[in-house]
Design a protein around this motif. Structure first.
Motif, PDB file in Angstrom:
ATOM      1  N   HIS A  33     -34.469  69.529  58.383  1.00  0.00           N
ATOM      2  CA  HIS A  33     -34.945  68.275  58.958  1.00  0.00           C
ATOM      3  C   HIS A  33     -34.706  67.147  57.983  1.00  0.00           C
ATOM      4  CE1 HIS A  33     -36.579  70.200  62.469  1.00  0.00           C
ATOM      5  NE2 HIS A  33     -37.061  71.147  61.684  1.00  0.00           N
ATOM      6  N   ALA A  42     -41.695  66.102  65.957  1.00  0.00           N
ATOM      7  CA  ALA A  42     -42.032  67.490  66.298  1.00  0.00           C
ATOM      8  C   ALA A  42     -43.538  67.631  66.515  1.00  0.00           C
ATOM      9  CB  ALA A  42     -41.554  68.439  65.202  1.00  0.00           C
ATOM     10  N   TYR A  74     -40.558  72.498  74.310  1.00  0.00           N
ATOM     11  CA  TYR A  74     -41.465  73.328  73.515  1.00  0.00           C
ATOM     12  C   TYR A  74     -42.311  74.221  74.419  1.00  0.00           C
ATOM     13  CZ  TYR A  74     -40.669  70.822  69.075  1.00  0.00           C
ATOM     14  OH  TYR A  74     -40.133  70.297  67.931  1.00  0.00           O
ATOM     15  N   VAL A  79     -41.917  76.491  70.025  1.00  0.00           N
ATOM     16  CA  VAL A  79     -41.612  75.550  68.952  1.00  0.00           C
ATOM     17  C   VAL A  79     -40.742  76.256  67.917  1.00  0.00           C
ATOM     18  CG1 VAL A  79     -42.574  74.064  67.153  1.00  0.00           C
ATOM     19  CG2 VAL A  79     -43.785  74.342  69.331  1.00  0.00           C
ATOM     20  N   SER A  84     -36.090  72.320  68.808  1.00  0.00           N
ATOM     21  CA  SER A  84     -36.094  70.920  68.366  1.00  0.00           C
ATOM     22  C   SER A  84     -34.704  70.317  68.432  1.00  0.00           C
ATOM     23  CB  SER A  84     -36.616  70.822  66.934  1.00  0.00           C
ATOM     24  OG  SER A  84     -37.955  71.224  66.867  1.00  0.00           O
ATOM     25  N   LEU A 131     -33.959  65.993  65.275  1.00  0.00           N
ATOM     26  CA  LEU A 131     -35.030  65.636  66.185  1.00  0.00           C
ATOM     27  C   LEU A 131     -35.357  64.152  66.029  1.00  0.00           C
ATOM     28  CD1 LEU A 131     -36.933  66.774  68.295  1.00  0.00           C
ATOM     29  CD2 LEU A 131     -38.548  67.286  66.476  1.00  0.00           C
TER      30      LEU A 131
END
Length: 184
Positions: A33, A42, A74, A79, A84, A131
């Motif tokens: 990320h 998220a 999700y 998740v 994502s 994301l």
């Protein structure tokens, strides 16, 4: 009929290759990320998926056009890093498809180059599995151009192009407010 079949085959191969390339990029080049933004998205999408989402003074909570689809993903897929990345990858794929459609009047090699330049652009490739709403904004901006293109070159009725443009600008505004930069 032969040209149509060849073109359909080329389109199918290109779209499958694009999907494979995006998946390969995610699984073998995912650089984790990017920072606070995607982790916060998220968290907000997870809140949507469990029914505890609230719009607050935090400007990220107003980006419903991005948070809600990811939250619904999700709910269905759980998740994970892949879930994502799924929504941005779908938006990248749809952008490639729109570029392919807009370049229909050009030679097959020009169309391929247009898609290759798009998909291998440094920032498109970087954000294709992040994301963040940037890829969604890119898709919607391309959809606006496609609507205009369709009115000018493909005889789409002006009111239909206007409806697509208006809905696209609205959706993009609730995704990330920076779409207003293209309005002038």
């Amino acid at each position: 009929m032969e040209k149509y079949t060849k073109e359909t085959l080329t389109k199918g191969i290109l779209l499958v290759a694009t999907a494979i390339f995006l998946l390969w990029h995610h699984f073998y080049s995912f650089s984790t990320h990017f920072g606070f933004d995607d982790m916060h998205y998220a968290k907000l999408a997870h809140a949507v998926s469990v029914g505890t989402f609230e719009t607050t003074m935090d400007h990220y909570t107003h980006r419903w056009g991005f948070i809600f689809p990811v939250g619904w993903m999700y709910q269905f897929f759980g998740v994970s890093d892949f879930t994502s990345a799924l929504f941005p990858m779908v938006m990248t794929f749809l952008t490639v498809w729109l570029v392919w459609k807009m370049s229909a009047s050009y030679d097959i090699w020009m169309r391929l180059w247009a898609v290759i330049f798009l998909i291998t652009s440094e920032w498109v490739l970087f954000y294709s599995d992040k994301l963040m709403p940037d890829i969604t904004v890119m898709f919607v901006a391309t959809l606006i151009i496609y609507a205009y293109w369709s009115v000018i070159y493909h005889k789409l009725k002006a009111w239909k192009g206007s409806v697509v443009t208006s809905l696209s600008v609205f959706y993009c505004f609730i995704t990330k407010e920076t779409i207003i930069l293209i309005l002038p």
